[in-house]
Design a protein around this motif. Sequence first.
Motif, PDB file in Angstrom:
ATOM      1  N   SER A  20      52.885 -31.915 -52.027  1.00 18.84           N
ATOM      2  CA  SER A  20      52.566 -32.216 -53.772  1.00 18.84           C
ATOM      3  C   SER A  20      52.543 -33.929 -53.034  1.00 18.84           C
ATOM      4  CB  SER A  20      54.267 -33.068 -53.899  1.00 18.84           C
ATOM      5  OG  SER A  20      53.920 -33.436 -55.456  1.00 18.84           O
ATOM      6  N   LYS A  21      52.554 -34.708 -52.256  1.00 16.64           N
ATOM      7  CA  LYS A  21      52.597 -35.959 -51.831  1.00 16.64           C
ATOM      8  C   LYS A  21      51.100 -35.849 -51.055  1.00 16.64           C
ATOM      9  CE  LYS A  21      53.206 -39.711 -48.861  1.00 16.64           C
ATOM     10  NZ  LYS A  21      54.350 -40.314 -48.520  1.00 16.64           N
ATOM     11  N   TRP A  22      50.275 -35.214 -50.835  1.00 13.81           N
ATOM     12  CA  TRP A  22      48.383 -34.089 -50.827  1.00 13.81           C
ATOM     13  C   TRP A  22      48.473 -34.757 -51.469  1.00 13.81           C
ATOM     14  CZ3 TRP A  22      46.215 -29.811 -50.482  1.00 13.81           C
ATOM     15  CH2 TRP A  22      44.789 -30.052 -49.803  1.00 13.81           C
ATOM     16  N   ARG A  23      48.198 -33.907 -53.082  1.00 14.56           N
ATOM     17  CA  ARG A  23      47.709 -33.501 -54.140  1.00 14.56           C
ATOM     18  C   ARG A  23      47.310 -34.619 -54.486  1.00 14.56           C
ATOM     19  NH1 ARG A  23      46.824 -28.651 -55.448  1.00 14.56           N
ATOM     20  NH2 ARG A  23      45.566 -29.164 -56.706  1.00 14.56           N
ATOM     21  N   HIS A  24      48.382 -35.530 -54.499  1.00 13.29           N
ATOM     22  CA  HIS A  24      48.527 -37.043 -54.818  1.00 13.29           C
ATOM     23  C   HIS A  24      48.302 -37.989 -54.474  1.00 13.29           C
ATOM     24  CE1 HIS A  24      51.841 -34.876 -57.871  1.00 13.29           C
ATOM     25  NE2 HIS A  24      51.005 -34.591 -58.762  1.00 13.29           N
ATOM     26  N   SER A  25      47.925 -37.423 -53.829  1.00  8.88           N
ATOM     27  CA  SER A  25      46.845 -38.848 -53.217  1.00  8.88           C
ATOM     28  C   SER A  25      45.136 -38.615 -53.593  1.00  8.88           C
ATOM     29  CB  SER A  25      46.782 -38.583 -51.482  1.00  8.88           C
ATOM     30  OG  SER A  25      45.523 -37.716 -51.145  1.00  8.88           O
ATOM     31  N   TYR A  26      45.490 -37.575 -53.500  1.00 17.43           N
ATOM     32  CA  TYR A  26      43.795 -37.945 -54.602  1.00 17.43           C
ATOM     33  C   TYR A  26      42.838 -38.328 -55.139  1.00 17.43           C
ATOM     34  CZ  TYR A  26      39.394 -35.657 -56.502  1.00 17.43           C
ATOM     35  OH  TYR A  26      38.047 -35.210 -57.471  1.00 17.43           O
ATOM     36  N   TRP A  27      43.484 -39.435 -55.864  1.00 21.17           N
ATOM     37  CA  TRP A  27      42.843 -40.831 -56.181  1.00 21.17           C
ATOM     38  C   TRP A  27      43.720 -42.319 -54.847  1.00 21.17           C
ATOM     39  CZ3 TRP A  27      39.195 -40.055 -58.878  1.00 21.17           C
ATOM     40  CH2 TRP A  27      38.667 -38.870 -60.214  1.00 21.17           C
ATOM     41  N   ALA A  28      43.801 -41.949 -54.954  1.00 22.32           N
ATOM     42  CA  ALA A  28      44.564 -43.094 -53.821  1.00 22.32           C
ATOM     43  C   ALA A  28      43.456 -43.400 -52.329  1.00 22.32           C
ATOM     44  CB  ALA A  28      45.257 -43.385 -53.231  1.00 22.32           C
ATOM     45  N   SER A  29      43.167 -41.802 -52.448  1.00 22.92           N
ATOM     46  CA  SER A  29      42.156 -42.053 -50.834  1.00 22.92           C
ATOM     47  C   SER A  29      41.062 -42.143 -51.275  1.00 22.92           C
ATOM     48  CB  SER A  29      42.163 -40.692 -50.365  1.00 22.92           C
ATOM     49  OG  SER A  29      41.690 -39.324 -51.628  1.00 22.92           O
ATOM     50  N   ARG A  30      40.642 -41.921 -52.633  1.00 20.96           N
ATOM     51  CA  ARG A  30      38.909 -42.386 -52.972  1.00 20.96           C
ATOM     52  C   ARG A  30      38.855 -44.395 -53.597  1.00 20.96           C
ATOM     53  NH1 ARG A  30      39.897 -38.100 -52.972  1.00 20.96           N
ATOM     54  NH2 ARG A  30      38.558 -36.173 -52.732  1.00 20.96           N
ATOM     55  N   GLY A  31      40.438 -45.407 -53.230  1.00 20.71           N
ATOM     56  CA  GLY A  31      40.776 -45.772 -53.626  1.00 20.71           C
ATOM     57  C   GLY A  31      40.963 -46.405 -54.810  1.00 20.71           C
ATOM     58  N   VAL A  32      40.785 -45.237 -56.324  1.00 21.62           N
ATOM     59  CA  VAL A  32      41.613 -45.924 -57.488  1.00 21.62           C
ATOM     60  C   VAL A  32      42.614 -46.124 -57.856  1.00 21.62           C
ATOM     61  CG1 VAL A  32      40.816 -44.285 -59.501  1.00 21.62           C
ATOM     62  CG2 VAL A  32      39.451 -44.554 -57.807  1.00 21.62           C
ATOM     63  N   PRO A  33      43.078 -46.483 -58.372  1.00 17.90           N
ATOM     64  CA  PRO A  33      44.695 -46.847 -58.511  1.00 17.90           C
ATOM     65  C   PRO A  33      45.008 -46.046 -59.581  1.00 17.90           C
ATOM     66  CG  PRO A  33      43.357 -48.622 -60.072  1.00 17.90           C
ATOM     67  CD  PRO A  33      42.335 -48.074 -58.916  1.00 17.90           C
ATOM     68  N   THR A  34      46.676 -45.416 -60.156  1.00 20.85           N
ATOM     69  CA  THR A  34      47.338 -44.828 -60.033  1.00 20.85           C
ATOM     70  C   THR A  34      48.761 -45.653 -60.643  1.00 20.85           C
ATOM     71  OG1 THR A  34      48.214 -43.684 -58.981  1.00 20.85           O
ATOM     72  CG2 THR A  34      45.829 -43.094 -59.502  1.00 20.85           C
ATOM     73  N   LEU A  35      49.300 -45.167 -62.043  1.00 20.99           N
ATOM     74  CA  LEU A  35      50.528 -45.077 -61.951  1.00 20.99           C
ATOM     75  C   LEU A  35      51.843 -44.791 -60.958  1.00 20.99           C
ATOM     76  CD1 LEU A  35      50.676 -45.381 -66.309  1.00 20.99           C
ATOM     77  CD2 LEU A  35      51.123 -47.180 -64.618  1.00 20.99           C
TER      78      LEU A  35
END
Length: 500
Positions: A20-35
Amino acid sequence: MGVEVWVLLVTVAVLALLYSKWRHSYWASRGVPTLPVTPFLGHILKSVFAAREPWKLQEEIRNKFDDARMCGFYEFFKPTLLVWDTEILKHIFVKDFDHFADRRHFDMKTVHERDLVMMEMLSVVNGAQWKSLRAIMSPAFTSGKIKSMFHLVCDKADILVKISVKQAAQNPHVNMKKIFGRFTMDTIASCAFGIESNSLMDENAEFPRKAQAFFEMSTLRLAKFIAFGVVPRLFKALRVSINPPETDFFVDVVKHTVAAREAGKTRGDFLDLLLEARDSSDNPSSKHVLRQRSLIAQSVLFIIAGYETTASLLDFSSFLLAKHKNQQQRLRDEVQQLVEEHGRLNYQGIMEAKLLEACLQETLRLYPPAVFIERYCTKAYKLPGTDLTIRPGDIVQAPIWALHHDPRHWPDPEAFIPDRFLPENKSNINSFAHMPFGMGPRNCLAMRFALMEAKVALAKLLLGAELELAPGHEEMALDSQGGLLRSKGLNIKIKPIVAE
């Protein structure tokens, strides 16, 4: 349980959390902020809790990540990008439209006929099918076609004013949203299908009751949508429809009307135009694209899409004009002058009414029908001015409410200032900060018809009555049903204007 079983369960749980953590790193790994993300669920719970007030979530995100001009979201594991940079939106909706020509892909093709019909609608189909269907339907909404329906809209607007004044004489205030909904239903039924739905005259008319039920997003229906997003195959196995049963009513109405037209009864309305396009020898592909189910689907779409959105626009407009009496009088003066110039309220006058246009556009800015618009990435695309590449299958959302209330684009954004949209001020408007009907090739096809309908209704209402806020209804209470903005019910005091 033995130690081995506990170790196995803990191992599975840890591996699941890591996945789950890996799948939810999609945006962070691209420098996009998320809630902050909820394991496995992503942001789906936040979206569900904000379903009734999605504008608040948009404002929260914009305030938190304003410098980034975008924010990543996860619908379970599916990545979605919220973008409020107008220069990027210009590329997505217009300049590089070929990378974002689709809307979200659904597979609602269950065993139910209503689902099969809904999947054929112009707003849902994608790719070559959408392109062909849009080309076939566009001629039905030219200025000439819309003008030919003007007298029909005027007839319904006259009844609207009559019913409003009658109710005002019997009650201290009037529920205008209900009346406007019945007006838009009568207008669409008449202009599109030559059907007299009698919604304005009959309190128990079936058409508006079915339409209203169609848009009611109950907790059960919302839960069904979420479940469908997770396990769509289960719905097919259990023969459960994702669409409300009211869909069947409109499908049956259109089927009977199509059968009557094919038997030789013509009227020159929207349905006739579709039938002519289908049978046109100049475009043999039309018969393939406009199969019977597709033709029915476009007709049902016209009913559903035109009912709620235009009624809400009129509802919001009447509230704003009742609240701002000086603007109401300015608009009434403009309409009265047009009547003096042309002898009556005609199509040319309505289309030339600058303040009338400005009032409606400012209403659409403050209260856009859809609070967000989506596009589906079909080809890898690097967002201009960034290092971020959007991948095929990613969804990009434009937060319409946040854009329409952004103080960088709109000085005093919460104020009702129609003059923003007068011709002499339009050059100050960033067009991609005002998208009530969408933008680009996939904008609302019936936009001009909807605006003409709203202009006629509002102009005739102001000629016949003064609007005032009812006690206890001085402020707007908003709601959202199925992604569409609406009021929770506004009561307006109506005072008939006595001709001198």
